[in-house]
Motif scaffolding. Sequence first.
Motif, PDB file in Angstrom:
ATOM      1  N   VAL A   1      52.736  44.769  40.944  1.00 50.45           N
ATOM      2  CA  VAL A   1      53.306  44.377  42.201  1.00 50.45           C
ATOM      3  C   VAL A   1      54.831  43.926  41.540  1.00 50.45           C
ATOM      4  N   PRO A   2      55.782  44.818  41.419  1.00 46.76           N
ATOM      5  CA  PRO A   2      57.021  44.389  40.918  1.00 46.76           C
ATOM      6  C   PRO A   2      57.828  43.376  41.830  1.00 46.76           C
ATOM      7  N   LEU A   3      58.473  42.427  40.997  1.00 49.04           N
ATOM      8  CA  LEU A   3      59.218  41.703  41.718  1.00 49.04           C
ATOM      9  C   LEU A   3      60.715  42.389  42.164  1.00 49.04           C
ATOM     10  N   PRO A   4      61.065  41.578  43.458  1.00 47.39           N
ATOM     11  CA  PRO A   4      62.284  42.228  43.957  1.00 47.39           C
ATOM     12  C   PRO A   4      63.378  41.967  43.212  1.00 47.39           C
ATOM     13  N   VAL A   5      64.565  42.467  43.280  1.00 47.97           N
ATOM     14  CA  VAL A   5      65.691  42.414  42.375  1.00 47.97           C
ATOM     15  C   VAL A   5      66.466  40.897  42.571  1.00 47.97           C
ATOM     16  N   ASP A   6      66.125  40.529  44.079  1.00 52.55           N
ATOM     17  CA  ASP A   6      66.885  39.168  44.198  1.00 52.55           C
ATOM     18  C   ASP A   6      66.010  37.828  43.841  1.00 52.55           C
ATOM     19  N   SER A   7      64.905  38.597  43.261  1.00 54.27           N
ATOM     20  CA  SER A   7      63.939  37.091  43.200  1.00 54.27           C
ATOM     21  C   SER A   7      63.470  37.003  41.764  1.00 54.27           C
ATOM     22  N   ILE A   8      64.143  37.469  40.755  1.00 53.54           N
ATOM     23  CA  ILE A   8      63.795  37.485  39.134  1.00 53.54           C
ATOM     24  C   ILE A   8      63.359  36.282  38.910  1.00 53.54           C
ATOM     25  N   THR A   9      64.163  35.236  39.249  1.00 54.24           N
ATOM     26  CA  THR A   9      63.590  33.900  38.850  1.00 54.24           C
ATOM     27  C   THR A   9      62.687  33.082  39.753  1.00 54.24           C
ATOM     28  N   ALA A  10      62.317  33.440  40.961  1.00 60.41           N
ATOM     29  CA  ALA A  10      61.447  32.898  41.873  1.00 60.41           C
ATOM     30  C   ALA A  10      60.524  33.997  42.154  1.00 60.41           C
ATOM     31  N   PRO A  11      59.386  34.261  41.751  1.00 58.03           N
ATOM     32  CA  PRO A  11      58.653  35.249  42.447  1.00 58.03           C
ATOM     33  C   PRO A  11      58.346  35.055  43.804  1.00 58.03           C
ATOM     34  N   PRO A  12      57.871  36.291  44.516  1.00 58.61           N
ATOM     35  CA  PRO A  12      57.543  36.155  45.900  1.00 58.61           C
ATOM     36  C   PRO A  12      56.284  35.371  46.212  1.00 58.61           C
ATOM     37  N   GLU A  13      56.173  34.693  47.463  1.00 61.22           N
ATOM     38  CA  GLU A  13      54.918  34.313  47.882  1.00 61.22           C
ATOM     39  C   GLU A  13      54.389  35.264  48.506  1.00 61.22           C
ATOM     40  N   LEU A  14      53.073  35.817  48.071  1.00 59.74           N
ATOM     41  CA  LEU A  14      52.297  36.911  48.605  1.00 59.74           C
ATOM     42  C   LEU A  14      51.218  36.223  49.300  1.00 59.74           C
ATOM     43  N   THR A  15      50.614  36.944  50.545  1.00 65.23           N
ATOM     44  CA  THR A  15      49.558  36.220  51.339  1.00 65.23           C
ATOM     45  C   THR A  15      48.531  37.565  51.508  1.00 65.23           C
ATOM     46  N   ILE A  16      47.300  37.445  51.239  1.00 66.36           N
ATOM     47  CA  ILE A  16      46.105  38.316  51.358  1.00 66.36           C
ATOM     48  C   ILE A  16      45.551  37.850  52.895  1.00 66.36           C
ATOM     49  N   HIS A  17      45.502  38.718  53.605  1.00 64.49           N
ATOM     50  CA  HIS A  17      44.653  38.698  54.795  1.00 64.49           C
ATOM     51  C   HIS A  17      43.358  39.491  54.873  1.00 64.49           C
ATOM     52  N   GLY A  18      42.195  38.733  55.322  1.00 64.81           N
ATOM     53  CA  GLY A  18      40.950  39.517  55.540  1.00 64.81           C
ATOM     54  C   GLY A  18      40.093  38.511  56.239  1.00 64.81           C
ATOM     55  N   ARG A  19      38.719  39.203  56.314  1.00 66.65           N
ATOM     56  CA  ARG A  19      37.716  38.468  57.202  1.00 66.65           C
ATOM     57  C   ARG A  19      36.724  38.006  56.275  1.00 66.65           C
ATOM     58  N   LEU A  20      36.468  36.536  56.595  1.00 69.66           N
ATOM     59  CA  LEU A  20      35.227  35.963  55.752  1.00 69.66           C
ATOM     60  C   LEU A  20      34.275  36.022  56.608  1.00 69.66           C
ATOM     61  N   CYS A  21      32.996  36.685  56.220  1.00 69.48           N
ATOM     62  CA  CYS A  21      31.974  36.707  56.926  1.00 69.48           C
ATOM     63  C   CYS A  21      30.778  35.792  56.210  1.00 69.48           C
ATOM     64  N   LEU A  22      30.109  34.875  56.741  1.00 65.13           N
ATOM     65  CA  LEU A  22      29.053  34.049  56.219  1.00 65.13           C
ATOM     66  C   LEU A  22      27.685  34.261  56.832  1.00 65.13           C
ATOM     67  N   PRO A  23      26.755  34.268  56.043  1.00 71.46           N
ATOM     68  CA  PRO A  23      25.130  34.234  56.703  1.00 71.46           C
ATOM     69  C   PRO A  23      25.195  33.280  57.911  1.00 71.46           C
ATOM     70  N   ALA A  24      24.035  33.273  58.618  1.00 70.60           N
ATOM     71  CA  ALA A  24      23.701  32.323  59.805  1.00 70.60           C
ATOM     72  C   ALA A  24      23.916  30.910  59.607  1.00 70.60           C
ATOM     73  N   SER A  25      23.307  30.729  58.100  1.00 66.23           N
ATOM     74  CA  SER A  25      23.251  29.407  57.725  1.00 66.23           C
ATOM     75  C   SER A  25      24.515  28.814  57.598  1.00 66.23           C
ATOM     76  N   GLY A  26      25.785  29.566  57.427  1.00 67.57           N
ATOM     77  CA  GLY A  26      27.049  29.025  57.239  1.00 67.57           C
ATOM     78  C   GLY A  26      27.562  28.799  55.965  1.00 67.57           C
ATOM     79  N   SER A  27      26.780  29.242  55.215  1.00 66.59           N
ATOM     80  CA  SER A  27      26.980  29.154  53.764  1.00 66.59           C
ATOM     81  C   SER A  27      26.300  30.095  52.848  1.00 66.59           C
ATOM     82  N   ALA A  28      26.970  30.335  51.560  1.00 69.06           N
ATOM     83  CA  ALA A  28      26.337  31.128  50.731  1.00 69.06           C
ATOM     84  C   ALA A  28      26.689  30.915  49.294  1.00 69.06           C
ATOM     85  N   LYS A  29      25.911  31.197  48.520  1.00 68.84           N
ATOM     86  CA  LYS A  29      26.000  30.977  46.984  1.00 68.84           C
ATOM     87  C   LYS A  29      26.841  31.991  46.306  1.00 68.84           C
TER      88      LYS A  29
END
Length: 114
Positions: A41-69
């Motif tokens: 994931v290369p840094l854009p030329v204009d942000s050499i000193t400050a890396p971009p903030e990246l966000t990952i989007h996804g779906r978190l699915c848990l068991p019916a109990s609402g928690s998982a080990k």
Amino acid sequence: MSTNNHQGVTFPVSNSQLPLSPGCSFVDTTVPSEVLNHQVVPLPVDSITAPPELTIHGRLCLPASGSAKTVMLALHGITYTNRYWDSGYQPETCSFVRQMTAAGYGVFAIDRLG
């Protein structure tokens, strides 16, 4: 959000318009720049000193109990989205998410960066 209409059938365009399986919610999380491999994931030329903030989007699915080990991180192939793991096609038998949450595991199905 818009939809495609083909012969009277409406198809959602956005992944977020598709119904979620029980126990699932959309999650956006920031990726710390120190964990990025800047050769992949290369840094854009204009942000050499400050890396971009990246966000990952996804779906978190848990068991019916609402928690998982254990929460599995599910990453799709190059031409898919997080929906790959829970497509909605015959969900009782063909959904990885539903099978794993029924077994007590959590699944965090993320979209690839970009």
